[in-house]
Structure formats: C-alpha cells, structure tokens
Design an enzyme around this catalytic site. Structure first.
Site, PDB file in Angstrom:
ATOM      1  N   HIS A   1      -3.150   2.760  -6.587  1.00  0.00           N
ATOM      2  CA  HIS A   1      -2.372   1.762  -5.851  1.00  0.00           C
ATOM      3  C   HIS A   1      -2.402   2.127  -4.375  1.00  0.00           C
ATOM      4  O   HIS A   1      -2.214   3.291  -4.014  1.00  0.00           O
ATOM      5  CB  HIS A   1      -0.932   1.745  -6.362  1.00  0.00           C
ATOM      6  CG  HIS A   1      -0.152   0.542  -5.949  1.00  0.00           C
ATOM      7  ND1 HIS A   1       0.205   0.298  -4.638  1.00  0.00           N
ATOM      8  CD2 HIS A   1       0.344  -0.497  -6.672  1.00  0.00           C
ATOM      9  CE1 HIS A   1       0.890  -0.838  -4.577  1.00  0.00           C
ATOM     10  NE2 HIS A   1       0.988  -1.329  -5.803  1.00  0.00           N
TER      11      HIS A   1
ATOM     12  N   ARG B   1       3.860  -6.507   0.730  1.00  0.00           N
ATOM     13  CA  ARG B   1       2.729  -7.141   1.410  1.00  0.00           C
ATOM     14  C   ARG B   1       2.682  -8.636   1.111  1.00  0.00           C
ATOM     15  O   ARG B   1       2.260  -9.438   1.934  1.00  0.00           O
ATOM     16  CB  ARG B   1       1.426  -6.468   1.005  1.00  0.00           C
ATOM     17  CG  ARG B   1       1.233  -5.114   1.661  1.00  0.00           C
ATOM     18  CD  ARG B   1      -0.057  -4.439   1.245  1.00  0.00           C
ATOM     19  NE  ARG B   1       0.029  -3.912  -0.118  1.00  0.00           N
ATOM     20  CZ  ARG B   1      -0.847  -4.153  -1.078  1.00  0.00           C
ATOM     21  NH1 ARG B   1      -1.878  -4.937  -0.854  1.00  0.00           N
ATOM     22  NH2 ARG B   1      -0.695  -3.616  -2.272  1.00  0.00           N
TER      23      ARG B   1
END
Length: 485
Positions: free
Chosen positions: A270, A293
């Site tokens: 990740h 994000r």
C-alpha cells in the site's frame, strides 16, 4: 456425511459473514478464533466497501454497473492473473452484499467515493470514518446476541488455536484445537477464514507451528522471505494474528491431497502508511486510508512537487513513491489535504492528528517554515494542480479525476509523512467460485471451504481499494452457503 454443525475458523469479517449465512440457513455453527476478541484485520479497514449498481449509488445519481466493476477489477488483476469466475463472483454479488449489510445489520453505507483504479464512485462507507469497524462490529453484536439467546445453534470460543484438520473417509471432518493447556476436537464441515496468508510481522513457515508474535521483524523462514524477499525491509499494517494459519492447515493434509496455493508472490504494498515521527523505524505502521486521496489529497516529494496521479491504482502510486524515496532521493513523501478535503474525512483526520501521525498547519507558510520546503514550490504546486483540474492545462501524470482540487496557500492544511507498507496478500488457498478449497489436482477437497484474505486468485497482481471488505462478505456468504448445502 451429515454433521450437526459447521466449524468456522477465524472471527474477522469473512468468518462472521460465513457464520451468519449458515445461521440464516438453519444450520448450527462453532466459531473459533485464536485471539481474545473477534474482528481481525477487518476492523482496521478505513476506506470502505465496494458495490456496483447499489441503492446508495442510485440515490446519489452515480452511474455504475457490474460490468464496469468487473472491467476495472480485471484490469487491476492483470491479463495473466485475472480469473474471470472469481472476479464475476466478487462483482456480481457486490450490490446484494451491501444490501445484506444495510438491511440485516443496520450498517450505514450512504457515503460513496471514487478511489484509485475505479471508473466510478463505488466505495461505500458510513459517517463514522471507520467503515471496517462499523461493518464488523454490527455482525459481532448480532452474533453475540444470538449466542446468548440460542447457544445450542451458535457457540463462539475465543482464544482457541486450531492446530489440525481432521481427515476421515476422503473428507475433512473437523478440527483439533487448543485452548490454553487443553486440546479438543470438533466435528463438522470446516470454513477457513483465518486472514492474511503468512505475511505479517511473525510470518511463519508452512511446516512451522505459529506462535504469538513477540518480535518486531519478519520471519526469515516465512512465505514473504521465500517469495518476496525484496519486501522484507518494509513495514506492515497487519496485526500479529496474521500468521497464515489457514494456509498451513490446508497444506498439511496427509490422507487427502494437500490444498493448492496460488499467487504467493503477489503481495500488495500500500502506498500510504503513516510514518510516526516518534518512531519512524517502527515495523508496524498505521494505514493512511485511501479515502484521504479519494477526497482530493495531494502527494508531494521533499521539494514540494507532485510526482504521480494520486488516484491511480495502488501499485502505480507505490512504484512512483519508491522511485522518489529511493534512487532519486527526493523523499520524504508527504500527503497534503486542504480544508475542503478534510471536511469529508474529518473523523479520520481528527484521529490521525490525535495520534500525532498528521499535523495541522494554519497555512502554507507555516507548513514551509516547519518542513523547510520552499514556499514558492508549494504555491506553484497548488496553482498548477488547479489549472489541471479546470482543464486549463493537462496534468503531466495523466490525472483526469479531480475532487476538492483547489488548494489555497492561505488556508489550513493537514499534512503527514507517508511511506509504502506491506498491506495485503493477493495469494493464498486456491478455491473455486463456490468457495471450495481445491487440491493440487484442482479437485474440491470435500468438507473444506475458505473465504477472505486466506484465499488467493481474486485480485491477481493488485487489489482495488474497497475490495477487501467486499471479498470478505461475498466469499464468506458463498462459503457459508456451500457448506450449508
């Protein structure tokens, strides 16, 4: 052969989903979990759960389809590793899985975001900022109530480590498990829902009996060291319970052909794990949710410059970050959120700030003074991103999806240092689309089923954000249905 109950090994979301499905079909269940509490890694998930053509999407006017979700998942998995039957099972059951959570357990999934690699907004969450906890806790609460009122149908034993699968007459017929100094057996069909396939901090060998993690290091004899030694230097988001028990159990069958494994070299790194300023070298790190994000967070290097499309797939963003941190020496990488972005994930950010993983600045000037990043670079990055979002210029990194794109240098910012972390295993036990564990000859092993992260093949080379919780629910329900039948 008929058994009075089914044994579910693992009390995360996959095991809980399987258990409730069995109970709904009139079956009895014994749920075993080696930890003192249920939940596993599922409770940590913070971005949401995917669903295509859901009631929430329709209420918000979001256009999506199962076909589009399938296409996105197959593209993320890669041509060589995409398995159509498993992807179809995941995507075609997504809407019904979310309806089940909403209608049967009262889970709020009304907020929908578009995250990396998705062609539509389809990652659902509630307003709490902790969708993994909200979903898993709802199933745990209902199961606890059922166990108290109908103990004859469902029994939950915590602190129970399964050490062996019982074999008889060409089938798996139960388990042997330990509770303290006591060893007991239980008979029934078995569903393995043990989670991460041996890539946690205390990763173990397939032939080695796992122990509780006591050191902050990856095992030199584990699957990660064997299949992905290049990742040993990274930290992880997994807990010490993720020791690959299900893989070890299913591959240790003796009278039956051992279970087949697939995609063990496919480990998801990740891109955004928090770097704790108080302990930057910690081997276990908090995950910086992809939702950060998704709501418009920017990624900048040590000079204040963007270097990637922030809402690209995880593997793409990770590769770009590692390039910046490594050979180019432009680290550290920081995640920056505007006040508008923070407004959509305020509970996330409040939690991160309380843990000193994220810092709030009054404006870009204060941010610059604290970090040494030139103010002019920050201002230019914000201005150019706004031009890309408005269509005035083309983003050099190919970004086409913009959300909360305007960054005013004179308004508050939330900022965190982040780094890639070992997060998820796409590999594991080979199963068919009905949740049966397959042997090395590709035949279903009678009496043995699996669901959740212990299985392999669903995501190929890369898992899309929001598909882990969905995988747990969908394949938990599939395994529960198959075991019941």
């Amino acid at each position: 052969m008929a058994f009075p109950r089914t044994i579910v090994v693992g009390g995360g979301l996959a095991g809980l989903s399987a258990t409730h499905t069995l109970l709904e079909r009139g079956k009895s269940v014994l749920l075993l979990d080696k930890k003192p509490s249920l939940g596993g890694n599922s409770v940590k998930a913070s971005s949401g759960i995917n669903g295509a053509h859901t009631a929430a999407q329709q209420a918000l006017g979001i256009q999506d389809s199962v076909e589009a979700y399938y296409t996105d998942t197959a593209a993320s998995a890669g041509t060589d590793l995409a398995r159509p039957k498993l992807i179809t099972a995941l995507t075609s059951n997504s809407a019904s899985a979310l309806s089940w959570l909403t209608n049967d357990f009262g889970v709020d999934l009304s907020i929908v975001s578009r995250l990396g690699g998705h062609s539509a907004a389809r990652t659902h969450r509630d307003k709490s900022g902790a969708p993994g906890w909200a979903i898993t806790a709802a199933l745990m609460k209902k199961l606890t109530a059922l166990a108290e009122t109908d103990g004859a149908r469902v029994e939950v034993i915590k602190g129970a480590r399964v050490v062996k699968l019982l074999e008889e007459e060409g089938a798996v017929v139960g388990v042997e498990y330990e509770t303290g100094a006591s060893t007991q057996t239980a008979r029934g069909n078995v569903i393995l829902a043990t989670g991460c396939a041996s890539f946690s901090l205390c990763t173990v060998s397939l032939k080695q009996k796992p122990a509780v993690a006591t050191q902050q290091t990856f095992s030199a004899t584990g699957l990660l060291a064997t299949h992905r030694p290049d990742l040993l230097s990274l930290s992880t988001t997994n807990g010490d319970h993720a020791t690959g028990d299900g893989v070890r159990l299913a591959t240790s069958l003796t009278s039956l052909a051992p279970a087949a494994l697939c995609d063990l070299d496919q480990v998801q790194v990740h891109p955004t794990g928090f770097v704790d300023p108080a302990n930057p070298a910690a081997k276990t790190k908090f995950l910086a949710a992809e939702a950060l994000r998704g709501v418009g967070g920017l990624l900048i290097d040590g000079k204040g410059v963007r270097f990637v499309d922030e809402v690209q797939r995880r593997d793409v963003v990770t590769k770009a970050m590692q390039k910046v941190e490594g050979g180019e020496g432009r680290g550290p990488v920081r995640l920056v959120l505007s006040e508008e972005a923070v407004g959509e994930v305020k509970k996330h950010c409040d939690f991160y700030v309380s843990k000193n993983l994220m810092k709030r600045y009054s404006d870009a000037k204060e941010f610059s003074a604290d970090t040494g990043i030139p103010l002019e670079a920050i201002v230019e990055t914000f201005a150019s991103h706004g031009k890309y979002a408005s269509g005035g210029e083309v983003d050099p990194f190919g970004k086409k999806t913009f959300h909360n794109a305007t960054y005013n240098p004179d308004t508050p910012l939330h900022v965190a240092i982040i780094t890639p972390v070992v997060h998820y295993t796409m590999g594991g036990l080979s199963i068919d689309s009905s949740g049966h564990v397959l042997s090395s000859s590709s035949a279903p092993i009678p009496g043995l089923f699996a669901a959740g992260e212990v299985i392999g093949g669903v995501h190929g080379q890369n898992r899309l954000a929001g598909s882990s919780l969905l995988e747990a629910v969908v394949f938990g329900r599939i395994a529960g249905t198959s075991a019941a039948e």
